[in-house]
Design a protein around this motif. Sequence first.
Motif, PDB file in Angstrom:
ATOM      1  N   THR A   6       0.825  -1.210   0.000  1.00  0.00           N
ATOM      2  CA  THR A   6       0.000   0.000   0.000  1.00  0.00           C
ATOM      3  C   THR A   6       0.859   1.260   0.000  1.00  0.00           C
ATOM      4  OG1 THR A   6      -0.169  -0.074   2.399  1.00  0.00           O
ATOM      5  CG2 THR A   6      -1.963  -1.094   1.150  1.00  0.00           C
ATOM      6  N   ASP A   7       2.142   1.145   0.405  1.00  0.00           N
ATOM      7  CA  ASP A   7       3.052   2.289   0.412  1.00  0.00           C
ATOM      8  C   ASP A   7       3.691   2.526  -0.951  1.00  0.00           C
ATOM      9  OD1 ASP A   7       2.728   2.546   3.189  1.00  0.00           O
ATOM     10  OD2 ASP A   7       4.357   1.129   3.582  1.00  0.00           O
ATOM     11  N   ASP A  13       2.049   9.891  -8.743  1.00  0.00           N
ATOM     12  CA  ASP A  13       2.561  10.322  -7.442  1.00  0.00           C
ATOM     13  C   ASP A  13       3.757  11.250  -7.637  1.00  0.00           C
ATOM     14  OD1 ASP A  13       0.729   8.645  -6.189  1.00  0.00           O
ATOM     15  OD2 ASP A  13       2.213   7.112  -5.654  1.00  0.00           O
ATOM     16  N   LYS A  14       3.980  12.122  -6.669  1.00  0.00           N
ATOM     17  CA  LYS A  14       5.185  12.958  -6.662  1.00  0.00           C
ATOM     18  C   LYS A  14       6.345  12.065  -6.242  1.00  0.00           C
ATOM     19  CE  LYS A  14       6.899  17.090  -7.104  1.00  0.00           C
ATOM     20  NZ  LYS A  14       7.075  17.547  -8.475  1.00  0.00           N
ATOM     21  N   ALA A  15       7.421  12.055  -7.017  1.00  0.00           N
ATOM     22  CA  ALA A  15       8.592  11.250  -6.660  1.00  0.00           C
ATOM     23  C   ALA A  15       9.287  11.895  -5.468  1.00  0.00           C
ATOM     24  CB  ALA A  15       9.546  11.154  -7.843  1.00  0.00           C
ATOM     25  N   PRO A  16       9.609  11.114  -4.433  1.00  0.00           N
ATOM     26  CA  PRO A  16      10.312  11.697  -3.283  1.00  0.00           C
ATOM     27  C   PRO A  16      11.665  12.278  -3.695  1.00  0.00           C
ATOM     28  CG  PRO A  16       9.407   9.536  -2.725  1.00  0.00           C
ATOM     29  CD  PRO A  16       9.262   9.707  -4.211  1.00  0.00           C
ATOM     30  N   ASP A 101      21.856   4.153   4.598  1.00  0.00           N
ATOM     31  CA  ASP A 101      20.836   4.042   5.647  1.00  0.00           C
ATOM     32  C   ASP A 101      19.476   3.655   5.067  1.00  0.00           C
ATOM     33  OD1 ASP A 101      19.902   6.386   4.443  1.00  0.00           O
ATOM     34  OD2 ASP A 101      20.078   7.621   6.252  1.00  0.00           O
ATOM     35  N   HIS A 102      19.443   3.381   3.790  1.00  0.00           N
ATOM     36  CA  HIS A 102      18.262   2.991   2.992  1.00  0.00           C
ATOM     37  C   HIS A 102      17.051   3.909   3.178  1.00  0.00           C
ATOM     38  CE1 HIS A 102      16.960   0.618   6.543  1.00  0.00           C
ATOM     39  NE2 HIS A 102      18.156   0.074   6.518  1.00  0.00           N
ATOM     40  N   SER A 103      17.291   5.167   3.507  1.00  0.00           N
ATOM     41  CA  SER A 103      16.185   6.112   3.677  1.00  0.00           C
ATOM     42  C   SER A 103      15.502   6.431   2.348  1.00  0.00           C
ATOM     43  CB  SER A 103      16.669   7.397   4.351  1.00  0.00           C
ATOM     44  OG  SER A 103      17.662   8.025   3.565  1.00  0.00           O
ATOM     45  N   VAL A 104      16.281   6.512   1.274  1.00  0.00           N
ATOM     46  CA  VAL A 104      15.677   6.774  -0.036  1.00  0.00           C
ATOM     47  C   VAL A 104      14.909   5.533  -0.508  1.00  0.00           C
ATOM     48  CG1 VAL A 104      16.128   7.362  -2.457  1.00  0.00           C
ATOM     49  CG2 VAL A 104      17.375   8.531  -0.630  1.00  0.00           C
ATOM     50  N   ALA A 105      15.496   4.367  -0.312  1.00  0.00           N
ATOM     51  CA  ALA A 105      14.795   3.129  -0.669  1.00  0.00           C
ATOM     52  C   ALA A 105      13.473   3.037   0.092  1.00  0.00           C
ATOM     53  CB  ALA A 105      15.675   1.910  -0.390  1.00  0.00           C
ATOM     54  N   GLU A 106      13.484   3.422   1.363  1.00  0.00           N
ATOM     55  CA  GLU A 106      12.244   3.404   2.147  1.00  0.00           C
ATOM     56  C   GLU A 106      11.226   4.395   1.578  1.00  0.00           C
ATOM     57  OE1 GLU A 106      12.827   3.788   6.383  1.00  0.00           O
ATOM     58  OE2 GLU A 106      14.426   2.287   6.352  1.00  0.00           O
ATOM     59  N   ALA A 107      11.683   5.601   1.227  1.00  0.00           N
ATOM     60  CA  ALA A 107      10.780   6.614   0.677  1.00  0.00           C
ATOM     61  C   ALA A 107      10.145   6.153  -0.636  1.00  0.00           C
ATOM     62  CB  ALA A 107      11.531   7.934   0.466  1.00  0.00           C
ATOM     63  N   TYR A 108      10.865   5.322  -1.372  1.00  0.00           N
ATOM     64  CA  TYR A 108      10.376   4.805  -2.655  1.00  0.00           C
ATOM     65  C   TYR A 108       9.724   3.421  -2.517  1.00  0.00           C
ATOM     66  CZ  TYR A 108      12.277   8.520  -5.563  1.00  0.00           C
ATOM     67  OH  TYR A 108      12.508   9.726  -6.170  1.00  0.00           O
ATOM     68  N   ALA A 109       9.533   2.959  -1.273  1.00  0.00           N
ATOM     69  CA  ALA A 109       8.940   1.645  -0.987  1.00  0.00           C
ATOM     70  C   ALA A 109       9.751   0.507  -1.592  1.00  0.00           C
ATOM     71  CB  ALA A 109       7.483   1.586  -1.447  1.00  0.00           C
ATOM     72  N   ALA A 110      11.069   0.730  -1.703  1.00  0.00           N
ATOM     73  CA  ALA A 110      11.959  -0.298  -2.250  1.00  0.00           C
ATOM     74  C   ALA A 110      12.743  -0.992  -1.131  1.00  0.00           C
ATOM     75  CB  ALA A 110      12.920   0.325  -3.263  1.00  0.00           C
ATOM     76  N   GLY A 135       9.005  15.690 -12.210  1.00  0.00           N
ATOM     77  CA  GLY A 135       9.271  15.065 -10.910  1.00  0.00           C
ATOM     78  C   GLY A 135       8.170  14.159 -10.417  1.00  0.00           C
ATOM     79  N   ASN A 136       7.291  13.749 -11.322  1.00  0.00           N
ATOM     80  CA  ASN A 136       6.217  12.825 -10.963  1.00  0.00           C
ATOM     81  C   ASN A 136       6.547  11.417 -11.440  1.00  0.00           C
ATOM     82  OD1 ASN A 136       4.452  14.875  -9.876  1.00  0.00           O
ATOM     83  ND2 ASN A 136       4.157  15.535 -11.986  1.00  0.00           N
ATOM     84  N   VAL A 137       5.997  10.431 -10.751  1.00  0.00           N
ATOM     85  CA  VAL A 137       6.201   9.038 -11.137  1.00  0.00           C
ATOM     86  C   VAL A 137       5.426   8.761 -12.426  1.00  0.00           C
ATOM     87  CG1 VAL A 137       5.806   6.628 -10.466  1.00  0.00           C
ATOM     88  CG2 VAL A 137       6.545   8.310  -8.752  1.00  0.00           C
ATOM     89  N   ALA A 138       6.131   8.281 -13.434  1.00  0.00           N
ATOM     90  CA  ALA A 138       5.492   7.891 -14.696  1.00  0.00           C
ATOM     91  C   ALA A 138       5.216   6.387 -14.707  1.00  0.00           C
ATOM     92  CB  ALA A 138       6.383   8.268 -15.877  1.00  0.00           C
ATOM     93  N   LEU A 139       6.083   5.618 -14.032  1.00  0.00           N
ATOM     94  CA  LEU A 139       5.964   4.163 -13.997  1.00  0.00           C
ATOM     95  C   LEU A 139       6.671   3.668 -12.743  1.00  0.00           C
ATOM     96  CD1 LEU A 139       5.202   1.512 -15.643  1.00  0.00           C
ATOM     97  CD2 LEU A 139       7.561   1.596 -16.483  1.00  0.00           C
ATOM     98  N   ALA A 140       6.045   2.737 -12.026  1.00  0.00           N
ATOM     99  CA  ALA A 140       6.663   2.142 -10.836  1.00  0.00           C
ATOM    100  C   ALA A 140       6.580   0.626 -10.960  1.00  0.00           C
ATOM    101  CB  ALA A 140       5.942   2.612  -9.577  1.00  0.00           C
ATOM    102  N   GLN A 141       7.737  -0.015 -10.838  1.00  0.00           N
ATOM    103  CA  GLN A 141       7.811  -1.475 -10.923  1.00  0.00           C
ATOM    104  C   GLN A 141       8.549  -2.002  -9.698  1.00  0.00           C
ATOM    105  OE1 GLN A 141       9.902  -1.909 -14.691  1.00  0.00           O
ATOM    106  NE2 GLN A 141       7.965  -2.172 -15.752  1.00  0.00           N
ATOM    107  N   TYR A 142       7.959  -3.010  -9.058  1.00  0.00           N
ATOM    108  CA  TYR A 142       8.552  -3.605  -7.865  1.00  0.00           C
ATOM    109  C   TYR A 142       8.780  -5.096  -8.090  1.00  0.00           C
ATOM    110  CZ  TYR A 142       7.458   0.770  -5.590  1.00  0.00           C
ATOM    111  OH  TYR A 142       7.402   2.113  -5.266  1.00  0.00           O
ATOM    112  N   ASN A 143       9.760  -5.635  -7.359  1.00  0.00           N
ATOM    113  CA  ASN A 143      10.128  -7.051  -7.487  1.00  0.00           C
ATOM    114  C   ASN A 143      10.474  -7.406  -8.929  1.00  0.00           C
ATOM    115  OD1 ASN A 143       9.712  -7.871  -4.694  1.00  0.00           O
ATOM    116  ND2 ASN A 143       7.545  -7.449  -5.116  1.00  0.00           N
TER     117      ASN A 143
END
Length: 162
Positions: A6-7, A13-16, A101-110, A135-143
Motif C-alpha cells: 500500500t506504500d 505520485d510525486k517522486a520523493p 541508511d536505505h532512507s531513499v529506498a524506504e521513501a520509494y517503498a523499495a 518530478g512525478n512518477v510515470a511508472l513504478a515497478q517492484y520485485n
Amino acid sequence: MTATTTDRLAAGDKAPEFTLNDAEGNAVSLSDYRGKKVIVYFYPAASTPGCTKQACDFRDSIESLQSLGYQVLGISPDPQKKLEKFTATESLNFPLLSDEDHSVAEAYAAWGEKKNYGRTYEGLIRSTIVVDEEGNVALAQYNVRATGHVAKLRRDLGIDTK
C-alpha cells in the motif's frame, strides 16, 4: 520502516526528492534532473551476479535510452567505495548512488520484507521508478527481475525499438 504494497508509488505520485553521494563522492539530487526523464533503479548489492547483469544491461542500453530522453540512476545500500569499484570494474556509464541508511529506498517503498530460501528478512526490493520531467512518477515497478529488465522496461514505456 517496512514498506508494504500500500506504500508503493504509482503513476502520478510525486517522486520523493533525494540527495545521495555517487561513486566518486559527489552529491547527486533528483532535482538535478528536473526537465528530464529519469529511470531510478534500486538494486540490492554491487558486484553480485544479478546486480552486475542488471547494471551491465543499463550500461549497454544507455546511449539508446539517452537518445530517447532518459537518464539512469542506480541506487543501492552499498558504501561509496564499493560503488566506485563496481563502476570501474564493469565500466558503468551512469551514476550509482549510495543509500547506506536505505532512507531513499524506504521513501520509494523499495525497502521491506523479503523472503529467500524460507527465510524472512528486511532488505532492498529490486525496483524501478521512472520519473517524468516534472518530478512525478510515470511508472513504478517492484520485485523486478534482473535478467531482461531493461527490455521489459522499454516495452512497458512503449519505447521498444525492436
